[in-house]
Design a protein around this motif. Sequence first.
Motif, mmCIF file in Angstrom:
data_model
loop_
_atom_site.group_PDB
_atom_site.id
_atom_site.type_symbol
_atom_site.label_atom_id
_atom_site.label_comp_id
_atom_site.label_asym_id
_atom_site.label_seq_id
_atom_site.Cartn_x
_atom_site.Cartn_y
_atom_site.Cartn_z
ATOM 1 N N ILE A 1 0.765 -1.192 0.095
ATOM 2 C CA ILE A 1 0.460 -0.102 0.033
ATOM 3 C C ILE A 1 1.183 0.803 0.007
ATOM 4 O O ILE A 1 2.012 1.529 0.415
ATOM 5 N N PHE A 2 0.037 1.936 -0.756
ATOM 6 C CA PHE A 2 1.540 3.382 -1.530
ATOM 7 C C PHE A 2 0.573 4.704 -1.227
ATOM 8 O O PHE A 2 -0.700 4.508 -2.090
ATOM 9 N N ASN B 1 -12.611 -5.959 -7.914
ATOM 10 C CA ASN B 1 -13.299 -4.971 -7.516
ATOM 11 C C ASN B 1 -12.786 -3.558 -7.881
ATOM 12 O O ASN B 1 -12.131 -3.573 -6.760
ATOM 13 N N ASN B 2 -13.614 -2.343 -8.091
ATOM 14 C CA ASN B 2 -12.507 -1.312 -7.953
ATOM 15 C C ASN B 2 -12.603 -0.479 -6.596
ATOM 16 O O ASN B 2 -11.609 -0.115 -6.597
ATOM 17 N N ASN B 3 -13.362 -0.982 -5.700
ATOM 18 C CA ASN B 3 -13.749 -0.961 -4.207
ATOM 19 C C ASN B 3 -12.542 -1.350 -3.368
ATOM 20 O O ASN B 3 -12.734 -1.315 -2.030
ATOM 21 N N GLY B 4 -11.377 -1.978 -3.940
ATOM 22 C CA GLY B 4 -10.088 -2.510 -3.653
ATOM 23 C C GLY B 4 -10.390 -4.192 -2.447
ATOM 24 O O GLY B 4 -10.350 -4.017 -1.675
ATOM 25 N N HIS C 1 -4.097 1.657 -9.100
ATOM 26 C CA HIS C 1 -2.941 2.782 -9.745
ATOM 27 C C HIS C 1 -3.440 4.115 -9.581
ATOM 28 O O HIS C 1 -4.343 4.647 -10.809
ATOM 29 N N GLN C 2 -2.438 5.014 -8.590
ATOM 30 C CA GLN C 2 -3.307 6.416 -8.931
ATOM 31 C C GLN C 2 -4.940 6.460 -9.002
ATOM 32 O O GLN C 2 -5.773 7.571 -9.672
ATOM 33 N N ARG D 1 -2.396 4.044 -4.122
ATOM 34 C CA ARG D 1 -1.640 3.669 -4.688
ATOM 35 C C ARG D 1 -1.923 2.025 -3.663
ATOM 36 O O ARG D 1 -1.234 2.106 -3.250
ATOM 37 N N PHE D 2 -2.993 0.835 -4.124
ATOM 38 C CA PHE D 2 -1.969 -0.233 -3.234
ATOM 39 C C PHE D 2 -2.460 -1.132 -4.587
ATOM 40 O O PHE D 2 -2.665 -1.107 -5.614
ATOM 41 N N LYS D 3 -1.714 -2.346 -3.974
ATOM 42 C CA LYS D 3 -1.752 -3.640 -4.456
ATOM 43 C C LYS D 3 -1.753 -4.682 -3.993
ATOM 44 O O LYS D 3 -1.543 -5.086 -2.449
#
Length: 176
Positions: free
Chosen positions: A13-14, A70-73, A152-153, A166-168
Amino acid sequence: MVRRRFPVLLLHIFSMFAGTAGNTQEILYPFGPEHRDLETPKMDDGSSAEITLSISFVYFNIPYRTVYVNNNGVISFNVQVSQFTPEAFPLSDSRSFIAPLWADVHNGIRGDVYYRESTEPELLEKATQDVRKYFKNMPAFTATWVFITTWHQVTFYGGSQTTPVRFKCILLLNLA
């Protein structure tokens, strides 16, 4: 000898606004169209189509062959998750998912959500080294499969162009 799959989950997570505005590309696993990633639709509370995995990913002793990004993480099994308000775990319904950052993400305002499944040797080696580095009790771990998801962003619903995150999430398997 019985061969078992051991799943591992890595999260990166950034946040641009939390002081990590430097180049995190070398920290993150490679992502984007140039790495053959697919992308979710640019929309509020959106999701990928159902993704059939080449292997079964065992999560809480249940094997899954499909996922949704899903877009919501959230990476979900069996169903899309359009909900953006987090709930306490365990959930009262039958939904099963991994929530690296469950929030009201809106990639239609800004950002992209990428994903891919891979057995590329370079990625497997990076994943293997990361697990061995951060989980000292797993020195024999060798990644044999990865599923990489990158938000991403992206920004939140009602957010602006200047509040990117940004998170992965990286799902890994070790066939031992």
